[in-house]
Design a protein around this motif. Structure first.
Motif, PDB file in Angstrom:
ATOM      1  N   TRP A 182      13.400   3.352   7.539  1.00 39.06           N
ATOM      2  CA  TRP A 182      12.867   4.524   8.229  1.00 39.06           C
ATOM      3  C   TRP A 182      11.962   3.998   9.332  1.00 39.06           C
ATOM      4  O   TRP A 182      10.933   3.386   9.065  1.00 39.06           O
ATOM      5  CB  TRP A 182      12.086   5.401   7.265  1.00 39.06           C
ATOM      6  CG  TRP A 182      11.559   6.664   7.899  1.00 39.06           C
ATOM      7  CD1 TRP A 182      10.329   6.847   8.454  1.00 39.06           C
ATOM      8  CD2 TRP A 182      12.258   7.897   8.050  1.00 39.06           C
ATOM      9  NE1 TRP A 182      10.208   8.117   8.937  1.00 39.06           N
ATOM     10  CE2 TRP A 182      11.385   8.797   8.706  1.00 39.06           C
ATOM     11  CE3 TRP A 182      13.531   8.344   7.702  1.00 39.06           C
ATOM     12  CZ2 TRP A 182      11.738  10.102   9.005  1.00 39.06           C
ATOM     13  CZ3 TRP A 182      13.890   9.649   8.004  1.00 39.06           C
ATOM     14  CH2 TRP A 182      13.004  10.510   8.643  1.00 39.06           C
ATOM     15  N   TYR A 211      12.490  14.132   4.617  1.00 38.40           N
ATOM     16  CA  TYR A 211      13.428  14.145   5.744  1.00 38.40           C
ATOM     17  C   TYR A 211      14.283  15.403   5.649  1.00 38.40           C
ATOM     18  O   TYR A 211      14.830  15.718   4.586  1.00 38.40           O
ATOM     19  CB  TYR A 211      14.292  12.883   5.701  1.00 38.40           C
ATOM     20  CG  TYR A 211      15.398  12.800   6.723  1.00 38.40           C
ATOM     21  CD1 TYR A 211      15.145  13.017   8.067  1.00 38.40           C
ATOM     22  CD2 TYR A 211      16.693  12.484   6.344  1.00 38.40           C
ATOM     23  CE1 TYR A 211      16.152  12.926   9.011  1.00 38.40           C
ATOM     24  CE2 TYR A 211      17.709  12.376   7.282  1.00 38.40           C
ATOM     25  CZ  TYR A 211      17.435  12.605   8.606  1.00 38.40           C
ATOM     26  OH  TYR A 211      18.438  12.527   9.544  1.00 38.40           O
ATOM     27  N   SER A 212      14.370  16.141   6.740  1.00 38.16           N
ATOM     28  CA  SER A 212      15.148  17.386   6.801  1.00 38.16           C
ATOM     29  C   SER A 212      14.697  18.380   5.727  1.00 38.16           C
ATOM     30  O   SER A 212      15.515  19.041   5.071  1.00 38.16           O
ATOM     31  CB  SER A 212      16.646  17.102   6.651  1.00 38.16           C
ATOM     32  OG  SER A 212      17.099  16.303   7.716  1.00 38.16           O
ATOM     33  N   GLN A 271       9.832   4.812  12.809  1.00 38.79           N
ATOM     34  CA  GLN A 271       9.219   5.860  13.607  1.00 38.79           C
ATOM     35  C   GLN A 271       8.756   5.311  14.944  1.00 38.79           C
ATOM     36  O   GLN A 271       8.348   4.140  15.046  1.00 38.79           O
ATOM     37  CB  GLN A 271       8.046   6.498  12.865  1.00 38.79           C
ATOM     38  CG  GLN A 271       8.485   7.450  11.783  1.00 38.79           C
ATOM     39  CD  GLN A 271       7.339   8.258  11.208  1.00 38.79           C
ATOM     40  OE1 GLN A 271       7.288   8.470  10.020  1.00 38.79           O
ATOM     41  NE2 GLN A 271       6.432   8.717  12.047  1.00 38.79           N
ATOM     42  N   SER A 305      13.700   7.840  13.529  1.00 35.18           N
ATOM     43  CA  SER A 305      14.433   8.250  12.333  1.00 35.18           C
ATOM     44  C   SER A 305      14.348   9.750  12.076  1.00 35.18           C
ATOM     45  O   SER A 305      15.206  10.310  11.386  1.00 35.18           O
ATOM     46  CB  SER A 305      13.897   7.484  11.114  1.00 35.18           C
ATOM     47  OG  SER A 305      14.368   6.147  11.118  1.00 35.18           O
ATOM     48  N   ARG A 306      13.343  10.429  12.625  1.00 32.98           N
ATOM     49  CA  ARG A 306      13.277  11.881  12.455  1.00 32.98           C
ATOM     50  C   ARG A 306      14.455  12.572  13.125  1.00 32.98           C
ATOM     51  O   ARG A 306      14.871  13.654  12.719  1.00 32.98           O
ATOM     52  CB  ARG A 306      11.957  12.400  13.024  1.00 32.98           C
ATOM     53  CG  ARG A 306      10.741  11.952  12.235  1.00 32.98           C
ATOM     54  CD  ARG A 306       9.452  12.279  12.955  1.00 32.98           C
ATOM     55  NE  ARG A 306       9.342  11.521  14.196  1.00 32.98           N
ATOM     56  CZ  ARG A 306       8.316  11.609  15.028  1.00 32.98           C
ATOM     57  NH1 ARG A 306       7.309  12.432  14.744  1.00 32.98           N
ATOM     58  NH2 ARG A 306       8.273  10.877  16.116  1.00 32.98           N
ATOM     59  N   GLN A 307      15.025  11.925  14.167  1.00 32.24           N
ATOM     60  CA  GLN A 307      16.179  12.476  14.860  1.00 32.24           C
ATOM     61  C   GLN A 307      17.452  11.701  14.520  1.00 32.24           C
ATOM     62  O   GLN A 307      18.531  12.288  14.399  1.00 32.24           O
ATOM     63  CB  GLN A 307      15.946  12.435  16.376  1.00 32.24           C
ATOM     64  CG  GLN A 307      17.096  12.980  17.194  1.00 32.24           C
ATOM     65  CD  GLN A 307      16.795  12.979  18.679  1.00 32.24           C
ATOM     66  OE1 GLN A 307      15.661  12.786  19.098  1.00 32.24           O
ATOM     67  NE2 GLN A 307      17.814  13.181  19.483  1.00 32.24           N
TER      68      GLN A 307
END
Length: 200
Positions: A147, A127-128, A149, A159-161
Protein backbone atom coordinates in the motif's frame (compact mmCIF):
# COMPACT_ATOMS: atom_id res chain seq x y z
CA UNK A 1 90.89 0.58 -51.88
CA UNK A 2 88.36 -1.49 -50.05
CA UNK A 3 84.78 -1.91 -50.97
CA UNK A 4 82.55 0.98 -50.30
CA UNK A 5 80.43 0.37 -47.20
CA UNK A 6 76.74 1.18 -47.21
CA UNK A 7 75.44 2.63 -44.00
CA UNK A 8 72.13 1.18 -42.79
CA UNK A 9 69.71 3.86 -41.74
CA UNK A 10 66.46 3.16 -39.93
CA UNK A 11 63.31 3.72 -41.94
CA UNK A 12 61.89 7.22 -41.68
CA UNK A 13 59.67 7.71 -38.68
CA UNK A 14 55.99 7.80 -39.39
CA UNK A 15 54.82 10.76 -37.33
CA UNK A 16 51.15 10.03 -38.08
CA UNK A 17 51.10 6.52 -36.63
CA UNK A 18 51.66 7.39 -32.94
CA UNK A 19 49.09 10.18 -33.19
CA UNK A 20 46.53 7.83 -34.71
CA UNK A 21 47.32 5.19 -32.11
CA UNK A 22 46.76 7.68 -29.29
CA UNK A 23 43.51 8.82 -30.87
CA UNK A 24 42.29 5.24 -31.20
CA UNK A 25 43.24 4.52 -27.58
CA UNK A 26 41.35 7.61 -26.44
CA UNK A 27 38.25 6.70 -28.48
CA UNK A 28 38.35 3.13 -27.19
CA UNK A 29 38.68 4.30 -23.58
CA UNK A 30 35.81 6.75 -24.12
CA UNK A 31 33.59 4.03 -25.60
CA UNK A 32 34.35 1.67 -22.70
CA UNK A 33 33.64 4.44 -20.18
CA UNK A 34 30.30 5.22 -21.85
CA UNK A 35 29.32 1.55 -21.88
CA UNK A 36 30.23 1.18 -18.21
CA UNK A 37 28.28 4.31 -17.35
CA UNK A 38 25.21 3.06 -19.22
CA UNK A 39 25.51 -0.36 -17.60
CA UNK A 40 25.87 1.22 -14.16
CA UNK A 41 22.89 3.45 -14.72
CA UNK A 42 20.68 0.65 -16.01
CA UNK A 43 21.79 -1.94 -13.44
CA UNK A 44 22.54 0.09 -10.32
CA UNK A 45 20.79 3.46 -10.24
CA UNK A 46 18.32 5.47 -12.27
CA UNK A 47 17.73 9.21 -12.22
CA UNK A 48 14.27 10.72 -12.55
CA UNK A 49 13.24 14.34 -12.84
CA UNK A 50 10.27 15.34 -10.69
CA UNK A 51 7.47 16.99 -12.65
CA UNK A 52 4.75 19.03 -10.92
CA UNK A 53 4.09 19.69 -7.25
CA UNK A 54 2.38 16.43 -6.33
CA UNK A 55 5.36 15.15 -4.31
CA UNK A 56 5.79 18.07 -1.94
CA UNK A 57 7.17 18.49 0.66
CA UNK A 58 9.66 15.65 0.08
CA UNK A 59 10.35 16.53 -3.56
CA UNK A 60 9.95 19.73 -5.54
CA UNK A 61 9.36 20.18 -9.24
CA UNK A 62 12.78 20.16 -10.88
CA UNK A 63 14.42 17.78 -8.39
CA UNK A 64 16.60 15.13 -10.03
CA UNK A 65 16.16 12.08 -7.84
CA UNK A 66 18.44 9.03 -7.78
CA UNK A 67 16.75 5.66 -7.32
CA UNK A 68 18.65 2.57 -6.16
CA UNK A 69 17.56 -0.31 -8.40
CA UNK A 70 19.15 -2.84 -6.01
CA UNK A 71 17.18 -1.75 -2.92
CA UNK A 72 14.72 -4.63 -3.32
CA UNK A 73 16.78 -6.74 -5.68
CA UNK A 74 17.52 -6.00 -9.33
CA UNK A 75 14.35 -6.38 -11.36
CA UNK A 76 14.72 -8.61 -14.41
CA UNK A 77 12.04 -8.77 -17.05
CA UNK A 78 8.76 -6.96 -16.56
CA UNK A 79 5.02 -7.41 -16.54
CA UNK A 80 4.69 -6.10 -20.09
CA UNK A 81 8.03 -7.20 -21.55
CA UNK A 82 9.21 -10.21 -23.50
CA UNK A 83 10.80 -11.76 -20.41
CA UNK A 84 8.88 -12.69 -17.29
CA UNK A 85 9.32 -10.77 -14.07
CA UNK A 86 12.02 -11.74 -11.58
CA UNK A 87 14.42 -10.21 -9.03
CA UNK A 88 18.05 -10.92 -8.26
CA UNK A 89 18.84 -10.83 -4.52
CA UNK A 90 15.19 -10.11 -3.74
CA UNK A 91 14.42 -8.07 -0.62
CA UNK A 92 11.18 -6.75 0.80
CA UNK A 93 10.14 -3.11 0.74
CA UNK A 94 10.27 -1.59 4.22
CA UNK A 95 7.55 0.49 5.77
CA UNK A 96 8.27 4.20 5.33
CA UNK A 97 10.48 3.78 2.25
CA UNK A 98 10.00 6.28 -0.57
CA UNK A 99 9.72 4.08 -3.64
CA UNK A 100 9.67 4.70 -7.36
CA UNK A 101 7.23 2.51 -9.24
CA UNK A 102 5.68 2.26 -12.67
CA UNK A 103 2.08 3.43 -13.03
CA UNK A 104 0.13 0.14 -13.39
CA UNK A 105 -2.42 1.88 -15.66
CA UNK A 106 0.15 3.03 -18.20
CA UNK A 107 0.74 0.45 -20.92
CA UNK A 108 2.84 2.64 -23.22
CA UNK A 109 4.96 5.34 -21.56
CA UNK A 110 5.56 3.53 -18.27
CA UNK A 111 5.13 6.68 -16.23
CA UNK A 112 7.04 6.61 -12.95
CA UNK A 113 5.34 7.55 -9.67
CA UNK A 114 6.80 8.14 -6.22
CA UNK A 115 5.18 7.30 -2.93
CA UNK A 116 5.80 6.20 0.64
CA UNK A 117 5.14 2.59 1.60
CA UNK A 118 2.45 2.65 4.32
CA UNK A 119 1.46 -1.03 4.53
CA UNK A 120 3.30 -4.30 3.89
CA UNK A 121 2.05 -7.66 2.60
CA UNK A 122 -0.25 -9.17 5.23
CA UNK A 123 -1.15 -5.80 6.82
CA UNK A 124 -4.76 -4.63 6.85
CA UNK A 125 -5.89 -1.29 5.44
CA UNK A 126 -9.22 0.46 5.03
CA UNK A 127 -9.85 0.54 1.29
CA UNK A 128 -13.07 1.23 -0.66
CA UNK A 129 -15.03 1.52 2.56
CA UNK A 130 -13.91 -1.79 4.01
CA UNK A 131 -10.93 -3.32 5.75
CA UNK A 132 -8.81 -5.45 3.43
CA UNK A 133 -5.59 -7.39 3.78
CA UNK A 134 -2.63 -6.46 1.56
CA UNK A 135 -2.06 -9.54 -0.67
CA UNK A 136 1.12 -11.54 -0.19
CA UNK A 137 2.87 -14.59 -1.59
CA UNK A 138 2.30 -16.30 1.75
CA UNK A 139 -1.44 -16.00 1.14
CA UNK A 140 -1.13 -17.52 -2.36
CA UNK A 141 -1.19 -14.20 -4.24
CA UNK A 142 0.76 -13.98 -7.49
CA UNK A 143 3.21 -11.53 -5.87
CA UNK A 144 3.76 -9.43 -2.77
CA UNK A 145 1.74 -6.22 -2.83
CA UNK A 146 2.17 -2.92 -1.01
CA UNK A 147 0.00 0.00 0.00
CA UNK A 148 1.79 3.10 -1.27
CA UNK A 149 0.55 6.59 -0.53
CA UNK A 150 1.56 9.80 -2.22
CA UNK A 151 3.85 12.23 -0.46
CA UNK A 152 1.30 15.04 -0.83
CA UNK A 153 -2.31 14.81 0.30
CA UNK A 154 -3.26 16.97 -2.69
CA UNK A 155 -2.06 14.26 -5.11
CA UNK A 156 -4.63 11.44 -5.28
CA UNK A 157 -2.61 9.14 -7.57
CA UNK A 158 -1.57 6.41 -5.16
CA UNK A 159 -3.00 3.19 -3.74
CA UNK A 160 -6.24 5.01 -2.86
CA UNK A 161 -6.86 5.24 -6.61
CA UNK A 162 -4.63 2.47 -8.01
CA UNK A 163 -5.22 -0.18 -5.37
CA UNK A 164 -2.49 -2.40 -4.02
CA UNK A 165 0.82 -2.06 -5.91
CA UNK A 166 2.46 -5.28 -7.01
CA UNK A 167 6.18 -5.67 -6.39
CA UNK A 168 6.49 -6.24 -10.13
CA UNK A 169 5.97 -2.52 -10.74
CA UNK A 170 8.42 -1.32 -8.08
CA UNK A 171 11.72 0.01 -9.48
CA UNK A 172 13.63 0.85 -6.31
CA UNK A 173 14.06 3.20 -3.38
CA UNK A 174 14.55 6.94 -3.88
CA UNK A 175 17.48 7.95 -1.71
CA UNK A 176 19.22 11.07 -3.07
CA UNK A 177 18.38 14.39 -4.70
CA UNK A 178 21.37 15.01 -6.95
CA UNK A 179 20.44 18.58 -7.81
CA UNK A 180 17.36 20.70 -8.24
CA UNK A 181 16.52 23.30 -10.85
CA UNK A 182 13.51 25.58 -10.79
CA UNK A 183 11.61 24.66 -13.99
CA UNK A 184 10.45 28.26 -14.38
CA UNK A 185 14.03 29.50 -14.82
CA UNK A 186 16.42 29.17 -17.82
CA UNK A 187 19.00 26.38 -17.58
CA UNK A 188 21.88 28.73 -16.69
CA UNK A 189 20.23 29.89 -13.46
CA UNK A 190 17.59 28.78 -11.01
CA UNK A 191 19.56 26.00 -9.31
CA UNK A 192 18.63 25.38 -5.67
CA UNK A 193 21.85 25.18 -3.68
CA UNK A 194 20.08 23.87 -0.58
CA UNK A 195 18.95 20.77 -2.51
CA UNK A 196 22.35 19.62 -3.79
CA UNK A 197 23.21 15.99 -2.90
CA UNK A 198 20.38 15.85 -0.39
CA UNK A 199 19.89 12.39 1.16
CA UNK A 200 16.31 11.20 1.72
Amino acid sequence: MGCDSIAAFPPPLNIIEPSMRNTLKFLLALAVALLLMLAFRSLAVTIYKVEGDGLQPEFLAGDHVMVNRWSYGLRTGSVRGLFSYGRLCRQAVERGDIVAYEDPRDTTRRSVLFGRCRALPGDTVRYSGQVEMVPSLKDCADADYYWIQTLSEDNPVDSRQLGFISEQFIIGRAFLIIFSHNPGEPFWRGYRNDRLLLLK
